[in-house]
Design a protein around this motif. Structure first.
Motif, mmCIF file in Angstrom:
data_model
loop_
_atom_site.group_PDB
_atom_site.id
_atom_site.type_symbol
_atom_site.label_atom_id
_atom_site.label_comp_id
_atom_site.label_asym_id
_atom_site.label_seq_id
_atom_site.Cartn_x
_atom_site.Cartn_y
_atom_site.Cartn_z
ATOM 1 N N VAL A 10 -0.819 -2.359 -10.716
ATOM 2 C CA VAL A 10 -0.816 -1.110 -9.984
ATOM 3 C C VAL A 10 -2.553 -1.273 -10.059
ATOM 4 O O VAL A 10 -2.921 -1.611 -10.774
ATOM 5 N N VAL A 11 -2.948 -0.891 -8.155
ATOM 6 C CA VAL A 11 -4.252 -0.205 -8.584
ATOM 7 C C VAL A 11 -4.761 0.253 -7.846
ATOM 8 O O VAL A 11 -3.577 1.057 -6.958
ATOM 9 N N ALA A 12 -5.409 1.224 -8.240
ATOM 10 C CA ALA A 12 -5.388 2.963 -7.843
ATOM 11 C C ALA A 12 -6.285 2.829 -7.031
ATOM 12 O O ALA A 12 -7.475 3.126 -7.732
ATOM 13 N N HIS A 13 -6.877 3.824 -5.832
ATOM 14 C CA HIS A 13 -8.138 4.520 -5.384
ATOM 15 C C HIS A 13 -8.168 5.725 -5.787
ATOM 16 O O HIS A 13 -6.838 6.459 -5.947
ATOM 17 N N ASP A 23 -2.905 4.585 -2.580
ATOM 18 C CA ASP A 23 -3.909 5.061 -2.008
ATOM 19 C C ASP A 23 -4.819 6.673 -2.317
ATOM 20 O O ASP A 23 -4.511 7.704 -1.351
ATOM 21 N N GLY A 24 -4.918 6.534 -2.882
ATOM 22 C CA GLY A 24 -4.940 8.492 -3.882
ATOM 23 C C GLY A 24 -4.172 9.142 -3.312
ATOM 24 O O GLY A 24 -3.741 9.812 -2.967
ATOM 25 N N THR A 76 2.953 9.813 -7.252
ATOM 26 C CA THR A 76 3.742 7.880 -6.714
ATOM 27 C C THR A 76 2.525 7.977 -8.026
ATOM 28 O O THR A 76 3.626 6.923 -8.514
ATOM 29 N N LEU A 77 1.311 8.109 -8.348
ATOM 30 C CA LEU A 77 0.987 7.280 -9.420
ATOM 31 C C LEU A 77 1.672 7.292 -10.495
ATOM 32 O O LEU A 77 1.629 6.576 -11.242
ATOM 33 N N ASP A 78 1.969 9.008 -11.418
ATOM 34 C CA ASP A 78 2.640 8.871 -12.333
ATOM 35 C C ASP A 78 3.966 7.298 -12.219
ATOM 36 O O ASP A 78 4.477 6.627 -12.999
ATOM 37 N N ILE A 79 4.881 7.189 -11.373
ATOM 38 C CA ILE A 79 5.723 6.892 -11.206
ATOM 39 C C ILE A 79 5.549 5.002 -11.465
ATOM 40 O O ILE A 79 6.099 4.939 -12.130
ATOM 41 N N PRO A 123 0.848 -1.449 0.346
ATOM 42 C CA PRO A 123 0.158 -0.186 0.089
ATOM 43 C C PRO A 123 0.775 0.978 -0.247
ATOM 44 O O PRO A 123 2.118 1.282 0.195
ATOM 45 N N VAL A 124 0.519 2.540 -0.697
ATOM 46 C CA VAL A 124 1.339 3.469 -0.906
ATOM 47 C C VAL A 124 0.129 4.828 -0.703
ATOM 48 O O VAL A 124 -0.212 4.760 -1.462
ATOM 49 N N TYR A 125 0.984 5.834 -0.410
ATOM 50 C CA TYR A 125 0.110 6.670 -0.138
ATOM 51 C C TYR A 125 1.531 7.812 0.005
ATOM 52 O O TYR A 125 1.867 8.168 0.627
ATOM 53 N N ASN A 126 1.726 9.011 -1.241
ATOM 54 C CA ASN A 126 2.243 10.351 -1.443
ATOM 55 C C ASN A 126 3.511 9.099 -1.000
ATOM 56 O O ASN A 126 4.546 10.167 -0.015
ATOM 57 N N GLU A 127 4.369 8.565 -1.522
ATOM 58 C CA GLU A 127 5.547 7.573 -0.979
ATOM 59 C C GLU A 127 6.396 7.930 -2.910
ATOM 60 O O GLU A 127 7.686 7.558 -3.079
#
Length: 284
Positions: free
Chosen positions: A60-63, A40-41, A46-49, A9-13
């Motif tokens: 990859v799964v995205a909230h 996690d939103g 982070t999601l771009d990376i 799980p990742v958030y702003n990493e």
């Protein structure tokens, strides 16, 4: 055969996610492995990376918005195709190089539940005395409440059958999911096999997100689960103490030599492939 699903799980990493995934990809595992990363939103890129790294192996799964670490873990486990799972944060506090040692008791048929225990003075670095003692105090509370003998209840590295996670009705959306998962496992009679792991704790300046309020929340979860009249049911295999994965057949000796097959598996730079909806993961 054991197949491992690593749920991250990742958030702003954005500062650490690339290194975290590179570390997972570099390890040789004693079984096939898949990596599932749940964003996690995040709002820091982070999601771009993750989109850039998706072609190298991880799913990859995205909230669409931040729902909490617990919700991200549940999403990841819902996507898992393995027989067993482990949660690995992307903050680099833990290293995936400890996972093979945790897998060995499972592959050998000695245990289905393995916790990676942080031990004072053994390949560990805590950001403060208060944080370290707080974790030990909550572990002591769990041991007293549940008559268990855990060394480190709050370790991130908890390896368990996917079927057990899915059998539980876990409702914590935040950091409390880790405590709720442990409490329900030991309330159901599970006593994890423990393996020492390394730990390099972050400071709040580095992005540490857990505070003293989370400690109080964990204590309330421990008491709430213990006060329930009956424990939640685990998977049939765990309830009946049957191994989740049958042991491989012993290869008979041929002449004076013993035939043996040794293999290591790595999350290779291509996505996990599945043929149909119920296939187990295959590291290709």
């Amino acid at each position: 055969m054991v197949h491992l699903s690593i749920v991250m799980p990742v958030y702003n990493e954005s500062a650490t996610i690339r290194s975290a995934i590179e570390r997972v990809l570099s390890v040789d595992y004693p079984c096939p492995v898949e990596l599932i990363v749940v964003d996690d939103g995040s709002t820091d890129g982070t999601l771009d990376i993750l989109d850039e790294l998706a072609a190298r192996g991880p799913r990859v799964v995205a909230h669409p918005r931040n729902l909490g670490k617990g919700a991200a873990v549940r999403t990841g486990v819902a996507e898992a195709r393995g027989t067993h799972m482990i949660i690995l944060d992307a903050d680099l506090e833990y290293t995936p190089h400890d996972i093979p040692a945790m897998l060995r008791p499972v592959v050998d048929g000695r245990a289905d539940h393995v916790f990676g225990a942080r031990v004072f003075g053994l390949n560990t670095r805590y950001q403060s005395f208060r944080f370290a003692v707080g974790g030990r105090a909550l572990t002591l509370a769990a041991n007293v409440l549940y008559d268990s003998c855990l060394t480190d209840m709050h370790t991130c590295l908890k390896l368990l059958p996917v079927a057990d996670f899915r059998a539980l009705s876990l409702r914590e959306n935040g950091f409390g999911l880790d405590t709720e998962l442990t409490a329900r496992l030991i309330r159901g009679g599970v006593r994890p096999f423990e393996v020492p792991v390394s730990y390099v704790g972050r400071t709040f300046a580095d992005g540490k997100k857990i505070g003293w309020r989370d400690g109080l929340r964990c204590l309330s979860i421990l008491t709430r689960v213990r006060a329930e009249r009956h424990p939640q049911e685990l998977s049939h295999a765990t309830a009946t103490r049957v191994p989740h994965v049958p042991l491989p057949a012993v290869v008979p000796a041929v002449g004076d030599e013993q035939l043996a097959v040794a293999a290591t598996h790595r999350v290779l730079p291509r996505p996990v492939q599945a043929v149909g909806g119920d296939e187990t993961p295959v590291a290709i």
